[in-house]
Design a protein around this motif. Structure first.
Motif, PDB file in Angstrom:
ATOM      1  N   GLN A 265      42.422 -45.492 -14.930  1.00 34.94           N
ATOM      2  CA  GLN A 265      42.639 -44.080 -14.632  1.00 34.94           C
ATOM      3  C   GLN A 265      43.492 -43.901 -13.371  1.00 34.94           C
ATOM      4  O   GLN A 265      44.344 -43.019 -13.309  1.00 34.94           O
ATOM      5  CB  GLN A 265      41.298 -43.362 -14.483  1.00 34.94           C
ATOM      6  N   VAL A 266      43.275 -44.766 -12.375  1.00 35.25           N
ATOM      7  CA  VAL A 266      44.112 -44.718 -11.172  1.00 35.25           C
ATOM      8  C   VAL A 266      45.545 -45.088 -11.532  1.00 35.25           C
ATOM      9  O   VAL A 266      46.506 -44.496 -11.022  1.00 35.25           O
ATOM     10  CB  VAL A 266      43.551 -45.658 -10.084  1.00 35.25           C
ATOM     11  N   SER A 267      45.703 -46.038 -12.425  1.00 36.48           N
ATOM     12  CA  SER A 267      47.028 -46.421 -12.899  1.00 36.48           C
ATOM     13  C   SER A 267      47.738 -45.247 -13.554  1.00 36.48           C
ATOM     14  O   SER A 267      48.935 -45.003 -13.329  1.00 36.48           O
ATOM     15  CB  SER A 267      46.912 -47.592 -13.887  1.00 36.48           C
ATOM     16  N   ALA A 268      46.997 -44.483 -14.374  1.00 38.24           N
ATOM     17  CA  ALA A 268      47.578 -43.302 -15.024  1.00 38.24           C
ATOM     18  C   ALA A 268      47.950 -42.241 -13.991  1.00 38.24           C
ATOM     19  O   ALA A 268      48.979 -41.563 -14.114  1.00 38.24           O
ATOM     20  CB  ALA A 268      46.587 -42.730 -16.032  1.00 38.24           C
ATOM     21  N   LEU A 269      47.124 -42.100 -12.951  1.00 35.10           N
ATOM     22  CA  LEU A 269      47.408 -41.159 -11.870  1.00 35.10           C
ATOM     23  C   LEU A 269      48.711 -41.526 -11.163  1.00 35.10           C
ATOM     24  O   LEU A 269      49.574 -40.674 -10.910  1.00 35.10           O
ATOM     25  CB  LEU A 269      46.248 -41.172 -10.874  1.00 35.10           C
ATOM     26  N   ILE A 270      48.882 -42.800 -10.860  1.00 35.54           N
ATOM     27  CA  ILE A 270      50.097 -43.271 -10.196  1.00 35.54           C
ATOM     28  C   ILE A 270      51.307 -43.084 -11.107  1.00 35.54           C
ATOM     29  O   ILE A 270      52.396 -42.709 -10.654  1.00 35.54           O
ATOM     30  CB  ILE A 270      49.937 -44.745  -9.780  1.00 35.54           C
ATOM     31  N   SER A 271      51.119 -43.330 -12.399  1.00 40.13           N
ATOM     32  CA  SER A 271      52.196 -43.122 -13.357  1.00 40.13           C
ATOM     33  C   SER A 271      52.647 -41.660 -13.364  1.00 40.13           C
ATOM     34  O   SER A 271      53.846 -41.357 -13.408  1.00 40.13           O
ATOM     35  CB  SER A 271      51.733 -43.539 -14.758  1.00 40.13           C
ATOM     36  N   ASP A 272      51.676 -40.736 -13.295  1.00 37.57           N
ATOM     37  CA  ASP A 272      52.006 -39.312 -13.229  1.00 37.57           C
ATOM     38  C   ASP A 272      52.795 -38.993 -11.957  1.00 37.57           C
ATOM     39  O   ASP A 272      53.732 -38.184 -11.979  1.00 37.57           O
ATOM     40  CB  ASP A 272      50.729 -38.471 -13.258  1.00 37.57           C
ATOM     41  N   ALA A 273      52.413 -39.626 -10.848  1.00 37.49           N
ATOM     42  CA  ALA A 273      53.134 -39.410  -9.586  1.00 37.49           C
ATOM     43  C   ALA A 273      54.579 -39.899  -9.704  1.00 37.49           C
ATOM     44  O   ALA A 273      55.510 -39.266  -9.181  1.00 37.49           O
ATOM     45  CB  ALA A 273      52.415 -40.118  -8.443  1.00 37.49           C
ATOM     46  N   CYS A 274      54.784 -41.012 -10.414  1.00 33.77           N
ATOM     47  CA  CYS A 274      56.141 -41.523 -10.649  1.00 33.77           C
ATOM     48  C   CYS A 274      56.962 -40.518 -11.457  1.00 33.77           C
ATOM     49  O   CYS A 274      58.146 -40.282 -11.166  1.00 33.77           O
ATOM     50  CB  CYS A 274      56.091 -42.861 -11.389  1.00 33.77           C
ATOM     51  N   LEU A 275      56.335 -39.921 -12.469  1.00 37.29           N
ATOM     52  CA  LEU A 275      57.029 -38.936 -13.287  1.00 37.29           C
ATOM     53  C   LEU A 275      57.441 -37.734 -12.452  1.00 37.29           C
ATOM     54  O   LEU A 275      58.554 -37.209 -12.589  1.00 37.29           O
ATOM     55  CB  LEU A 275      56.131 -38.499 -14.449  1.00 37.29           C
ATOM     56  N   ILE A 276      56.542 -37.284 -11.588  1.00 34.27           N
ATOM     57  CA  ILE A 276      56.834 -36.133 -10.723  1.00 34.27           C
ATOM     58  C   ILE A 276      58.021 -36.427  -9.815  1.00 34.27           C
ATOM     59  O   ILE A 276      58.892 -35.578  -9.597  1.00 34.27           O
ATOM     60  CB  ILE A 276      55.582 -35.758  -9.902  1.00 34.27           C
ATOM     61  N   LYS A 277      58.073 -37.638  -9.291  1.00 34.08           N
ATOM     62  CA  LYS A 277      59.198 -38.044  -8.442  1.00 34.08           C
ATOM     63  C   LYS A 277      60.531 -37.942  -9.192  1.00 34.08           C
ATOM     64  O   LYS A 277      61.583 -37.768  -8.581  1.00 34.08           O
ATOM     65  CB  LYS A 277      58.991 -39.482  -7.964  1.00 34.08           C
ATOM     66  N   GLN A 278      60.468 -38.073 -10.510  1.00 33.40           N
ATOM     67  CA  GLN A 278      61.684 -38.051 -11.315  1.00 33.40           C
ATOM     68  C   GLN A 278      61.899 -36.712 -12.007  1.00 33.40           C
ATOM     69  O   GLN A 278      62.701 -36.591 -12.928  1.00 33.40           O
ATOM     70  CB  GLN A 278      61.628 -39.178 -12.351  1.00 33.40           C
TER      71      GLN A 278
END
Length: 338
Positions: A265-278
């Motif tokens: 779940q933390v991995s998915a959270l970080i993935s979402d943060a990466c998407l936001i950056k882009q």
């Protein structure tokens, strides 16, 4: 020892009176259907996707495609082969499982397959061996199957599953077709959860947390979801503030299975943060926390954090110390924040 047919795991969404439902796996099934119609079936398939995405369900469906007496690529659900396969009772659909507690196949787990392939099918036109988690098989165990893949008998087919295709030996990958198993759409995922008796509100929340991974959604909806959400949010707050102590506390989990769920779940959270950056806006229930982290950490750091999470999950799938892995993961996340 001789290989014996064994029952597959419970098939998500398969009711005794219904045909198997694919839930957004139609593109993968269509590829196999095309092979069947042209009588050009590849005898070695690798279904690739994350845990819980539905690889085993798809493997069972493909077995029905290959065995159905109509041979038009779509299981009829009515012929003898389809009926036996639907009941997980077909003698020519053979599920191979590791012998020990570990998920890693050993040589002795796969050696009987090499001896058994010469035996003709009992009922169908093919004898189908399903090997879940071939990427977790030791190299020596994978190698023992190589000769069978090089010169497979005409009556044999292999359906393997893998979370990480790169961990399957190149000599096997080069002799197989890899099929990516996609996540379910929101509509299909919620429908699958409904078919498993999960109420609409819980299904929608599970999808918001886990996305289109039906297995994880079912797991989430059947557990204490509120506590899980609170822990991930606490981790996000600690990470955004650079509070290493709070981060370590929120990520501490001595139970292996619970630690895997948390880090996923933390991995998915970080993935979402990466998407936001882009410039992409995620639709998960952690989008506010993801935006908070995205505002504090550079994209390069987020990518490193995501890779770190994947490494931690790989370690947890082995025999490493759970608590030490969680502590190391927390310390590395804190270090990547700068």
């Amino acid at each position: 020892s001789a290989v014996q047919p064994c029952l597959s795991p419970t098939l998500s969404g398969l009711k005794s009176s219904d045909k198997m439902k694919l839930y957004s796996k139609d593109s993968a099934a269509s590829l196999v259907a095309s092979m069947v119609r042209r009588d050009k079936v590849c005898r070695s398939l690798i279904l690739v996707g994350e845990k819980g995405v539905g690889k085993r369900t798809l493997a069972s469906y493909i077995a029905m495609q290959l065995l159905c007496e109509r041979q038009d690529g779509t299981p009829c659900g009515e012929c003898k082969n389809c009926r036996m396969a639907q009941k997980n009772a077909h003698p020519d659909v053979i599920w191979i499982s590791p012998s020990g507690k570990s998920e890693n196949f050993r040589v002795d787990d796969l050696r009987p397959v090499v001896s058994d392939v010469s035996v003709a099918p009992n009922e169908g036109r093919l004898k189908i061996y399903i090997i879940p988690g071939i990427d977790k098989a030791l190299a020596a165990a994978q190698n023992i199957l190589l000769k069978v893949f090089e010169e497979p008998p005409a009556h044999v087919a292999f359906i393997m599953t893998a979370e990480e295709k790169d961990k399957v030996l190149e000599t096997i990958r080069s002799r197989a077709i890899a099929i990516n198993v996609p996540l379910a759409s929101e509509k299909d995922c919620i429908a699958a959860l409904a078919d498993n008796g999960i109420p609409q509100d819980k299904a929608e929340l599970a999808y918001a947390v886990c996305g289109g991974n039906i297995g994880r959604c079912i797991e989430y909806a059947s557990s204490d979801g509120d506590e899980a959400i609170a822990r991930v949010r606490a981790c996000a707050q600690a990470l955004a503030k650079g509070d290493e102590y709070a981060l370590g506390k929120s990520l501490y989990e001595p139970d292996r299975e619970s630690a895997q769920k948390l880090i996923r779940q933390v991995s998915a959270l970080i993935s979402d943060a990466c998407l936001i950056k882009q410039g992409v806006k995620p639709e998960s229930c952690f989008k506010d926390e993801a935006e908070l982290i995205a505002g504090q950490v550079r994209l390069r750091g987020l990518v490193a954090m995501y890779d770190c999470a994947r490494e931690a999950l790989t370690k947890l799938s082995g025999n490493c110390s759970v608590s030490l892995t969680c502590q190391d993961f927390a310390a590395r996340l804190a270090g990547y924040r700068v």
